[in-house]
Design a protein around this motif. Structure first.
Motif, short mmCIF file in Angstrom:
data_model
loop_
_atom_site.label_atom_id
_atom_site.label_comp_id
_atom_site.label_asym_id
_atom_site.label_seq_id
_atom_site.Cartn_x
_atom_site.Cartn_y
_atom_site.Cartn_z
N ALA A 328 0.79 -1.05 -0.06
CA ALA A 328 0.17 0.10 -0.04
C ALA A 328 0.94 1.27 -0.09
O ALA A 328 0.61 2.26 -0.68
CB ALA A 328 -0.80 -0.05 1.22
N LEU A 329 2.10 1.48 0.72
CA LEU A 329 3.01 2.36 0.75
C LEU A 329 3.49 2.56 -0.51
O LEU A 329 3.71 3.43 -0.90
CB LEU A 329 3.81 2.11 1.93
CG LEU A 329 4.76 3.27 2.51
CD1 LEU A 329 4.10 4.61 2.89
CD2 LEU A 329 5.82 2.76 3.22
N ALA A 330 3.89 1.67 -1.18
CA ALA A 330 4.41 1.66 -2.42
C ALA A 330 3.58 2.24 -3.48
O ALA A 330 4.24 3.00 -4.27
CB ALA A 330 4.90 0.23 -3.04
N ILE A 331 2.40 2.15 -3.43
CA ILE A 331 1.19 2.62 -4.27
C ILE A 331 1.28 4.22 -4.01
O ILE A 331 1.00 4.94 -5.11
CB ILE A 331 -0.12 1.97 -4.20
CG1 ILE A 331 -0.13 0.45 -4.59
CG2 ILE A 331 -0.92 2.86 -5.10
CD1 ILE A 331 -1.15 -0.47 -4.06
N TRP A 332 1.19 4.45 -2.80
CA TRP A 332 1.12 5.84 -2.45
C TRP A 332 2.47 6.41 -2.90
O TRP A 332 2.43 7.70 -3.26
CB TRP A 332 1.10 6.05 -0.91
CG TRP A 332 0.83 7.42 -0.26
CD1 TRP A 332 0.33 8.56 -0.98
CD2 TRP A 332 1.67 8.05 0.75
NE1 TRP A 332 0.38 9.63 -0.16
CE2 TRP A 332 1.43 9.52 0.76
CE3 TRP A 332 2.63 7.38 1.81
CZ2 TRP A 332 2.03 10.25 1.66
CZ3 TRP A 332 3.22 8.28 2.66
CH2 TRP A 332 2.80 9.45 2.80
N LEU A 333 3.64 6.12 -2.63
CA LEU A 333 5.04 6.53 -2.80
C LEU A 333 5.14 6.84 -4.38
O LEU A 333 5.70 7.68 -4.98
CB LEU A 333 6.12 6.05 -2.25
CG LEU A 333 6.12 5.83 -0.70
CD1 LEU A 333 7.44 5.22 -0.47
CD2 LEU A 333 6.55 7.42 -0.12
N ASP A 334 4.61 5.62 -4.95
CA ASP A 334 4.62 5.71 -6.68
C ASP A 334 3.90 6.71 -7.32
O ASP A 334 4.34 7.61 -8.05
CB ASP A 334 4.09 4.22 -7.20
CG ASP A 334 4.73 4.09 -8.52
OD1 ASP A 334 5.97 4.15 -8.71
OD2 ASP A 334 3.96 3.79 -9.38
N ALA A 335 2.68 6.84 -6.61
CA ALA A 335 1.95 7.97 -7.18
C ALA A 335 2.54 9.53 -6.89
O ALA A 335 2.17 10.25 -7.76
CB ALA A 335 0.42 8.12 -6.27
N ILE A 336 3.12 9.58 -5.73
CA ILE A 336 3.83 10.95 -5.48
C ILE A 336 5.01 11.01 -6.53
O ILE A 336 5.07 12.46 -7.11
CB ILE A 336 4.61 10.92 -4.30
CG1 ILE A 336 3.44 10.80 -2.96
CG2 ILE A 336 5.48 12.11 -3.94
CD1 ILE A 336 3.87 10.88 -1.69
N LEU A 337 5.77 10.03 -6.75
CA LEU A 337 7.16 10.22 -7.69
C LEU A 337 6.74 10.31 -9.02
O LEU A 337 7.39 11.01 -9.99
CB LEU A 337 7.75 9.11 -7.57
CG LEU A 337 8.83 8.99 -6.24
CD1 LEU A 337 9.82 7.75 -6.14
CD2 LEU A 337 9.76 10.33 -6.27
N LYS A 338 5.41 9.50 -9.43
CA LYS A 338 4.97 9.88 -10.95
C LYS A 338 4.68 11.05 -11.10
O LYS A 338 4.17 11.43 -12.45
CB LYS A 338 3.86 8.70 -11.13
CG LYS A 338 4.40 7.36 -11.25
CD LYS A 338 3.55 6.55 -11.61
CE LYS A 338 3.47 6.51 -13.14
NZ LYS A 338 2.67 5.80 -14.04
N ARG A 339 4.44 12.16 -10.23
CA ARG A 339 4.08 13.66 -10.78
C ARG A 339 5.30 14.16 -11.15
O ARG A 339 5.21 15.46 -11.61
CB ARG A 339 3.59 14.18 -9.51
CG ARG A 339 2.15 13.91 -9.02
CD ARG A 339 1.77 14.63 -7.86
NE ARG A 339 0.70 13.67 -7.07
CZ ARG A 339 0.60 13.62 -5.83
NH1 ARG A 339 1.18 14.41 -5.17
NH2 ARG A 339 -0.42 12.98 -5.29
#
Lengths: 394, 282
Positions: A328-339
């Motif tokens: 779940a954390l990876a999904i959140w962090l990935d969404a941040i970096l994908k900006r």
């Protein structure tokens, strides 16, 4: 062995608050550790997957696998020469420029304008409508279609801004043949694809045959095909997808590998320190109990194993919880970096890798053992009589 | 703040100014890393060419050595760079069919007399010069840029670390409070109200958390130079990797001290709700 495990479990259950908090702490640290391990290779794995998904396994450029300067002066000719090689199945020349696309006098959208010449393969996938069949036909991505409000069959006006093109390129009408997906487009990026000749025409230099790169599908052996291409065109450089990713890894991806290494080290050290403190304080509070057990006949090995298993249970349960938490954390962090700007929508920073899971388990197991060493030492060296006397007189 | 306007056109160049060269041999600047790699010194005369074979090689003089602007996204890549006057670059790269003065450049940086006019100026350029795209430089460094995203990422990592640390802190606090169960029981039995003990625990928590936070800051200050020196050596860059600023230190204190105090009080709360006799019983 099972008796020691059961005893350790009872020790944990007897103190539910501290056991729960210890497990939750390990779960949080373990989740971060898992994510850092996924991050260390995630971008590379994702980029490799992205390159492989295009169906082309070799990229040929003038100097560099990343499209840029200088261009290949005779892109279409070079693609045709490469396509003739026995180790090559298909080769297309790709040129990328910028263009403003608009319907009538409505607000234009700035798009990446891709022109392809050579074989029938295309670096995009048609989602609706048809692929380009002739000159002055384009496919647009969904973002561009939404931005200017067009559907297959519509006519748009396209003004190109080209490297080496005419100073003032004319606005050229194009027919939208279909809606396509461009694998390297950012989510908020308009994309347009057409033939190389149509792109040159839009640039105001119809005779131009330059290309940024040539994308090649080998007949099966990418390395052999790359060698054959290098031999046929020594002025160009051929990179297999793995080599291209390797080059990118040397340049742009280092930052995430480094931050992953640093944070992995910090996370493991943090977990080690805190579990050691938790176990040491816990053992110190139970010295009298341990001494009593020894006096009742429990062997030194047995009480040491109790401490080890207690550590293993805290880290083991916390480690298991860390897996869904880490995902779940990876999904959140990935969404941040994908900006990050201009990042392909299909690129991910955190990609599941079984090897990362093994390393995660190994590091946590090592943490459990090392964290238990000092409390195990305390228990092993405990003077039974003196401890019991202190317990009674204290 | 000085605001510039980028006018992006069509081809590439790497240069600093359009000043004409009086000397017959062009002068160039080379990056420190390239100078060290090729053992080049200021004043040396070097050959440079556009192709690997050196067919069009020309002589130039090294006027200086510079430290390239560090780029975190290219960490590990040795910047072998050369800077030269645009006229010299165009002279070397211009093909025979292109008359001098008609070459393309990648961008033009414009410094306006009144920076507030940037938006209007960009719109004016876009309207008057087809084929050119002008935009405010400030837009290029806006909220969506790489470093802002990286900052958010670091913040998210820090948040997770704080959560993990808080959980461990609570566990430790519970254990420590439990260890003092008998002492608290005696204090209650001799007449100290729960509120009084709670205030004492709170003050103790603030002191311990404050001392811990200060120790952490001192550790960060002490390791800042070491970390920077190690990574600057490892990657041959002038990039600053760690910088403990006063505002950052203040944020750390503002988070750590209340968190430590609250964890201590929260851990003590359940204990203080019990009766003195029950607490003092062993």
């Amino acid at each position: 062995m099972m008796a020691a495990l059961a005893f350790a479990w009872r020790s944990l259950v007897r103190q539910p608050a501290r056991a729960t908090l210890g497990i939750l702490g390990v779960a949080a640290v373990g989740a971060l550790l898992l994510d850092m391990l996924l991050l260390s290779q995630g971008l590379v794995t994702s980029m490799q997957d992205l390159l492989d998904s295009t169906g082309f396994d070799i990229r040929v450029a003038a100097t560099d696998p990343i499209p840029g300067e200088p261009d290949i002066a005779d892109g279409a000719t070079a693609a045709a020469q490469i396509a003739e090689l026995p180790s090559v199945r298909a080769a297309i020349a790709v040129r990328t420029e910028d263009a403003d696309v608009q319907v009538g006098t409505a607000k234009p959208t700035r798009a990446t304008f891709v022109g392809v010449s050579g074989g029938r393969a295309r670096p995009w996938t048609v989602l609706r409508g048809a692929d380009i069949a002739g000159e002055h036909e384009i496919v647009v991505n969904q973002y561009a279609a939404d931005a200017i409000g067009v559907a297959p069959g519509a006519t748009v006006s396209l003004k190109a801004y080209c490297f080496g093109g005419a100073g003032v390129a004319p606005a050229v009408p194009f027919r939208v043949a279909g809606i396509a997906e461009f694998p390297f487009d950012a989510p908020d990026q308009s994309g347009v694809g057409t033939t190389g000749a149509s792109l040159a025409d839009a640039c105001g230099t119809p005779e131009a045959r330059t290309a940024d790169l040539i994308m090649v599908t080998s007949a099966g052996d990418a390395d052999a095909a790359a060698s054959a291409i290098a031999e046929r065109r020594p002025d160009l450089r051929a990179f297999t997808n793995s080599q291209a990713v390797g080059q990118m890894q040397q340049r742009g991806f280092t930052y995430f590998r480094q931050i992953s290494t640093v944070l992995t080290t910090i996370t493991v050290s943090f977990a080690l320190l805190l579990i050691t403190v938790l176990l040491t304080v816990s053992v110190n509070q139970r010295l009298g109990e341990v001494a009593a057990l020894r006096a009742l006949g429990f062997s030194r090995r047995r009480v040491v194993l109790d401490v080890l298993f207690e550590s293993a249970l805290i880290v083991g349960i916390g480690g298991l919880l860390s897996l869904p938490l880490g995902a779940a954390l990876a999904i959140w962090l990935d969404a941040i970096l994908k900006r990050m700007p201009n990042l392909p929508a299909a690129l991910h920073f955190f990609v599941f890798d079984p090897q990362a899971l093994w390393v995660h388990g190994g590091l946590l197991a090592a943490t459990a053992v090392i964290a238990a060493l000092y409390p195990m030492h305390i228990v092993a060296r405990l003077p039974i009589a003196a401890t019991l006397r202190d317990e009674v007189t204290g | 703040m000085r605001i510039t306007v980028f006018a992006l056109a069509l081809t590439g160049a790497i240069c600093a100014s359009l000043a004409a060269q009086e000397s017959t041999i062009p002068s160039i600047l080379i990056s420190r890393q390239l100078a060290e790699l090729e053992h080049i010194a200021v004043g040396d005369q070097v050959q440079w060419a556009t192709g690997g074979k050196g067919d069009d090689a020309r002589a130039c003089r090294v006027a200086g050595i510079y430290e390239p602007t560090p780029d975190p996204m290219r960490l590990g890549a040795v910047p072998r760079e050369v800077r030269l006057h645009l006229t010299d670059l165009l002279e070397l790269t211009r093909d025979d069919a292109t008359p001098a003065g008609t070459e393309h450049v990648e961008s033009i940086n414009v410094a306006l007399t009144d920076p507030d006019d940037a938006r209007k100026f960009a719109a004016d350029v876009n309207a008057r010069i087809p084929g050119v795209f002008a935009r405010r430089a400030i837009g290029a460094a806006g909220a969506g840029t790489t470093f802002v995203v990286l900052e958010r990422f670091h913040f998210a990592i820090a948040a997770v670390t704080i959560v993990a640390a808080t959980v461990f802190l609570l566990a430790l606090s519970i254990m420590l409070v439990d260890e003092r169960r008998a002492t608290v029981g005696v204090l209650r039995l001799i007449g100290l109200p729960a509120r009084r003990i709670l205030v004492q625990v709170l003050l103790e928590g603030v002191l311990i958390a404050g001392a811990g936070a200060l120790f952490g800051l001192l550790l960060a200050f002490a390791s800042e130079g070491l970390i920077n020196r190690f990574f600057q050596w490892r990657y041959d860059t002038a990039l600053i990797f760690v910088k403990v600023t006063p505002s950052l230190a203040a944020i750390c204190l503002a988070i750590a001290v209340p968190l430590g105090a609250v964890a201590t009080v929260a851990a003590s709360w359940a204990l203080l709700r019990r009766g003195g006799l029950r607490l003092a019983r062993r």
